[in-house]
Enzyme design. Structure first.
Site, mmCIF file in Angstrom:
data_model
loop_
_atom_site.group_PDB
_atom_site.id
_atom_site.type_symbol
_atom_site.label_atom_id
_atom_site.label_comp_id
_atom_site.label_asym_id
_atom_site.label_seq_id
_atom_site.Cartn_x
_atom_site.Cartn_y
_atom_site.Cartn_z
ATOM 1 N N CYS A 154 0.813 -1.216 0.000
ATOM 2 C CA CYS A 154 0.000 0.000 0.000
ATOM 3 C C CYS A 154 0.842 1.260 0.000
ATOM 4 O O CYS A 154 2.018 1.250 0.370
ATOM 5 C CB CYS A 154 -0.848 0.037 1.260
ATOM 6 S SG CYS A 154 -2.186 -1.156 1.268
ATOM 7 N N CYS A 180 -3.086 4.920 2.381
ATOM 8 C CA CYS A 180 -4.178 3.967 2.139
ATOM 9 C C CYS A 180 -5.363 4.188 3.086
ATOM 10 O O CYS A 180 -5.182 4.326 4.297
ATOM 11 C CB CYS A 180 -3.685 2.534 2.284
ATOM 12 S SG CYS A 180 -4.940 1.321 1.802
ATOM 13 N N CYS A 218 -2.274 -2.887 -3.798
ATOM 14 C CA CYS A 218 -3.600 -2.703 -3.217
ATOM 15 C C CYS A 218 -4.526 -2.114 -4.277
ATOM 16 O O CYS A 218 -4.127 -1.240 -5.032
ATOM 17 C CB CYS A 218 -3.480 -1.747 -2.033
ATOM 18 S SG CYS A 218 -5.047 -1.332 -1.251
ATOM 19 N N CYS A 254 -5.802 1.783 -2.536
ATOM 20 C CA CYS A 254 -4.984 3.006 -2.569
ATOM 21 C C CYS A 254 -4.196 3.164 -3.873
ATOM 22 O O CYS A 254 -3.610 4.211 -4.114
ATOM 23 C CB CYS A 254 -4.045 3.068 -1.374
ATOM 24 S SG CYS A 254 -2.841 1.737 -1.285
HETATM 25 ZN ZN LIG Z 1 -3.902 0.165 0.209
#
Ligand SMILES: [Zn+2]
Length: 232
Positions: free
Chosen positions: A37, A41, A68, A71
């Protein structure tokens, strides 16, 4: 490897505080999910004992983490510019960012441009970026492709070539290796998420300059379909 360029405690504080100033400077890998991330995030931060930090997205991917989908690490600002990175690595990263290693160009040529051997350049990269120049370039291409899948309705072939891949097959393989799913799955996700905005998007695409569509003409939809099926 990344220990000399990343301060673990500073990174941990930054990601718990969702400090936007450090966005793009490091990435957090969550050991329980194998997802990495941005510091910003929106997902509830994992326990400090369950995270590791990487100087680049490529380093996180090299360690087996996938980006991810919340994000969107591919949208992190700018080229990482960590303190302590050698000037030649920063310069190499800028060249890679500008596409130096795309369209089949080699690390030897990049090393030549920087006035060093490819072996030395690889060593510097492992130390400061946590991944080889090739891995950094591949990550960057996949990131560009992901952005195009999210933000445009361009056909897959156009996405692949615009992102710097030399073939649809390579694009498919690289994308699957990073995201653990084919590029078409990301696009379906987008279709579901944006169903309400579809009419607007379609109207905008119709207004898009002609050059955006040139790749469509070069590779008809049927051949794209065929190559997509042929890929593993
Ligand atoms: Zn994330």
């Amino acid at each position: 490897m990344s220990r000399d360029v990343l301060d673990r405690r500073a990174c941990d504080r930054a990601r718990i505080a969702r400090d936007a100033r450090l966005d793009g400077r490091f990435f957090t890998g969550v050991l329980t999910t194998r997802i990495y991330c941005r510091p910003t995030c929106p997902v509830k931060p994992a326990k400090s004992g369950n995270v590791v930090f990487f100087p680049t997205a490529a380093a996180a991917e090299r360690a087996g983490f996938r980006p991810c989908l919340r994000c969107r690490p591919e949208a992190a600002p700018g080229t990482p510019a960590w303190r302590g990175a050698a000037a030649s690595v920063s310069r190499a990263l800028r060249l890679i960012e500008a596409g130096f290693l795309d369209d089949g160009r080699r690390v030897d040529e990049l090393a030549d441009t920087l006035g060093m051997t490819a072996r030395h350049l690889r060593r510097l990269f492992l130390r400061h970026a946590g991944a080889s120049p090739t891995a950094v370039a591949t990550t960057r291409r996949v990131q560009r492709a992901k952005t195009l899948l999210d933000e445009t309705a361009l056909p897959m072939s156009a996405v692949a070539f615009a992102a710097g891949f030399t073939s649809i097959r390579r694009f498919n393989a690289a994308f699957r290796a990073v995201y653990r799913r084919p590029p078409s799955a990301v696009r379906r996700r987008r279709a579901r998420r944006q169903s309400a905005a579809d009419t607007v998007a379609a109207r905008q695409m119709r207004r898009a300059p002609l050059s955006m569509w040139s790749a469509t003409t070069a590779a008809p939809a049927s051949s794209v379909q065929a190559s997509m099926k042929a890929a593993p």
